[in-house]
Motif scaffolding. Structure first.
Motif, PDB file in Angstrom:
ATOM      1  N   MET A  45       0.831  -1.208   0.000  1.00  0.00           N
ATOM      2  CA  MET A  45       0.000   0.000   0.000  1.00  0.00           C
ATOM      3  C   MET A  45       0.868   1.261   0.000  1.00  0.00           C
ATOM      4  O   MET A  45       0.529   2.249  -0.662  1.00  0.00           O
ATOM      5  CB  MET A  45      -0.946   0.000   1.204  1.00  0.00           C
ATOM      6  CG  MET A  45      -2.030  -1.051   1.110  1.00  0.00           C
ATOM      7  SD  MET A  45      -3.078  -1.115   2.579  1.00  0.00           S
ATOM      8  CE  MET A  45      -3.929   0.443   2.448  1.00  0.00           C
ATOM      9  N   THR A  46       1.976   1.224   0.694  1.00  0.00           N
ATOM     10  CA  THR A  46       2.876   2.368   0.717  1.00  0.00           C
ATOM     11  C   THR A  46       3.442   2.634  -0.670  1.00  0.00           C
ATOM     12  O   THR A  46       3.486   3.785  -1.129  1.00  0.00           O
ATOM     13  CB  THR A  46       4.013   2.138   1.734  1.00  0.00           C
ATOM     14  OG1 THR A  46       3.438   1.943   3.021  1.00  0.00           O
ATOM     15  CG2 THR A  46       4.976   3.308   1.762  1.00  0.00           C
ATOM     16  N   ARG A  47       3.838   1.576  -1.357  1.00  0.00           N
ATOM     17  CA  ARG A  47       4.366   1.751  -2.718  1.00  0.00           C
ATOM     18  C   ARG A  47       3.283   2.287  -3.658  1.00  0.00           C
ATOM     19  O   ARG A  47       3.546   3.157  -4.489  1.00  0.00           O
ATOM     20  CB  ARG A  47       4.949   0.434  -3.228  1.00  0.00           C
ATOM     21  CG  ARG A  47       6.210   0.034  -2.473  1.00  0.00           C
ATOM     22  CD  ARG A  47       6.963  -1.118  -3.124  1.00  0.00           C
ATOM     23  NE  ARG A  47       6.179  -2.304  -3.395  1.00  0.00           N
ATOM     24  CZ  ARG A  47       5.957  -3.287  -2.533  1.00  0.00           C
ATOM     25  NH1 ARG A  47       6.457  -3.235  -1.312  1.00  0.00           N
ATOM     26  NH2 ARG A  47       5.250  -4.340  -2.875  1.00  0.00           N
ATOM     27  N   VAL A  48       2.049   1.790  -3.519  1.00  0.00           N
ATOM     28  CA  VAL A  48       0.947   2.289  -4.341  1.00  0.00           C
ATOM     29  C   VAL A  48       0.669   3.755  -4.015  1.00  0.00           C
ATOM     30  O   VAL A  48       0.422   4.563  -4.916  1.00  0.00           O
ATOM     31  CB  VAL A  48      -0.322   1.427  -4.161  1.00  0.00           C
ATOM     32  CG1 VAL A  48      -1.528   2.067  -4.855  1.00  0.00           C
ATOM     33  CG2 VAL A  48      -0.094   0.017  -4.685  1.00  0.00           C
ATOM     34  N   ALA A  49       0.717   4.114  -2.741  1.00  0.00           N
ATOM     35  CA  ALA A  49       0.473   5.505  -2.341  1.00  0.00           C
ATOM     36  C   ALA A  49       1.484   6.442  -2.994  1.00  0.00           C
ATOM     37  O   ALA A  49       1.124   7.542  -3.443  1.00  0.00           O
ATOM     38  CB  ALA A  49       0.522   5.634  -0.822  1.00  0.00           C
ATOM     39  N   LEU A  50       2.738   6.025  -3.063  1.00  0.00           N
ATOM     40  CA  LEU A  50       3.760   6.860  -3.704  1.00  0.00           C
ATOM     41  C   LEU A  50       3.499   7.008  -5.203  1.00  0.00           C
ATOM     42  O   LEU A  50       3.648   8.096  -5.759  1.00  0.00           O
ATOM     43  CB  LEU A  50       5.146   6.289  -3.446  1.00  0.00           C
ATOM     44  CG  LEU A  50       5.600   6.329  -1.984  1.00  0.00           C
ATOM     45  CD1 LEU A  50       6.898   5.553  -1.803  1.00  0.00           C
ATOM     46  CD2 LEU A  50       5.741   7.754  -1.493  1.00  0.00           C
ATOM     47  N   LEU A  51       3.094   5.921  -5.864  1.00  0.00           N
ATOM     48  CA  LEU A  51       2.712   5.996  -7.279  1.00  0.00           C
ATOM     49  C   LEU A  51       1.533   6.944  -7.481  1.00  0.00           C
ATOM     50  O   LEU A  51       1.520   7.763  -8.398  1.00  0.00           O
ATOM     51  CB  LEU A  51       2.288   4.621  -7.791  1.00  0.00           C
ATOM     52  CG  LEU A  51       3.317   3.596  -8.151  1.00  0.00           C
ATOM     53  CD1 LEU A  51       2.626   2.286  -8.527  1.00  0.00           C
ATOM     54  CD2 LEU A  51       4.178   4.087  -9.296  1.00  0.00           C
ATOM     55  N   ALA A  52       0.540   6.794  -6.621  1.00  0.00           N
ATOM     56  CA  ALA A  52      -0.674   7.606  -6.738  1.00  0.00           C
ATOM     57  C   ALA A  52      -0.365   9.086  -6.553  1.00  0.00           C
ATOM     58  O   ALA A  52      -0.857   9.925  -7.307  1.00  0.00           O
ATOM     59  CB  ALA A  52      -1.712   7.144  -5.713  1.00  0.00           C
ATOM     60  N   GLU A  53       0.436   9.382  -5.581  1.00  0.00           N
ATOM     61  CA  GLU A  53       0.777  10.784  -5.323  1.00  0.00           C
ATOM     62  C   GLU A  53       1.556  11.365  -6.499  1.00  0.00           C
ATOM     63  O   GLU A  53       1.289  12.482  -6.936  1.00  0.00           O
ATOM     64  CB  GLU A  53       1.578  10.899  -4.023  1.00  0.00           C
ATOM     65  CG  GLU A  53       1.747  12.304  -3.539  1.00  0.00           C
ATOM     66  CD  GLU A  53       0.440  12.984  -3.148  1.00  0.00           C
ATOM     67  OE1 GLU A  53       0.466  14.229  -3.092  1.00  0.00           O
ATOM     68  OE2 GLU A  53      -0.577  12.315  -2.912  1.00  0.00           O
ATOM     69  N   ALA A  54       2.502  10.605  -7.020  1.00  0.00           N
ATOM     70  CA  ALA A  54       3.297  11.078  -8.158  1.00  0.00           C
ATOM     71  C   ALA A  54       2.426  11.297  -9.389  1.00  0.00           C
ATOM     72  O   ALA A  54       2.659  12.224 -10.165  1.00  0.00           O
ATOM     73  CB  ALA A  54       4.412  10.081  -8.468  1.00  0.00           C
ATOM     74  N   GLY A  55       1.403  10.456  -9.566  1.00  0.00           N
ATOM     75  CA  GLY A  55       0.514  10.569 -10.720  1.00  0.00           C
ATOM     76  C   GLY A  55      -0.713  11.405 -10.475  1.00  0.00           C
ATOM     77  O   GLY A  55      -1.553  11.547 -11.365  1.00  0.00           O
ATOM     78  N   ASP A  56      -0.841  11.950  -9.263  1.00  0.00           N
ATOM     79  CA  ASP A  56      -2.014  12.738  -8.880  1.00  0.00           C
ATOM     80  C   ASP A  56      -3.315  12.005  -9.227  1.00  0.00           C
ATOM     81  O   ASP A  56      -4.247  12.570  -9.777  1.00  0.00           O
ATOM     82  CB  ASP A  56      -1.976  14.124  -9.522  1.00  0.00           C
ATOM     83  CG  ASP A  56      -2.998  15.074  -8.906  1.00  0.00           C
ATOM     84  OD1 ASP A  56      -3.296  14.926  -7.697  1.00  0.00           O
ATOM     85  OD2 ASP A  56      -3.513  15.946  -9.628  1.00  0.00           O
TER      86      ASP A  56
END
Length: 96
Positions: A45-56
């Motif tokens: 989930m942490t890795r997905v959160a970082l992807l999501a934040e980077a991709g807005d």
């Protein structure tokens, strides 16, 4: 603002993202992930959160112990968009 997914792109969704399924009653896709334990699920989930934040582009999700369920839809497009397909592919790549 994102544009809704075209009918042609919708037709190829099963071949593009075979692990993702349509959400009944919504213009969205979902996938459930299972891990060995809570720590592994939370790390994912942490890795997905970082992807999501980077991709807005932020998923709807839930976590219970070793399970993570992710739903993707683009709210400002009123449903699925290319942003969802890119996010789903990026999430899948985390497990490759």
């Amino acid at each position: 603002m994102a544009d809704p997914l075209s009918p042609g792109r919708r037709d190829v969704l099963p071949s593009l993202l075979p692990a993702w399924s349509p959400v009944p009653g919504r213009d969205a896709i979902r996938r459930e992930f299972r891990f060995r334990d809570f720590s592994e699920a939370f790390a994912f989930m942490t890795r997905v959160a970082l992807l999501a934040e980077a991709g807005d582009h932020h998923p709807e999700w839930s976590n219970v112990w070793n399970r993570v369920e992710i739903t993707l839809t683009t709210h400002d497009a009123g449903g699925l968009s290319e942003r969802d397909l890119r996010m789903a592919a990026a999430i899948d790549a985390l497990l490759a």
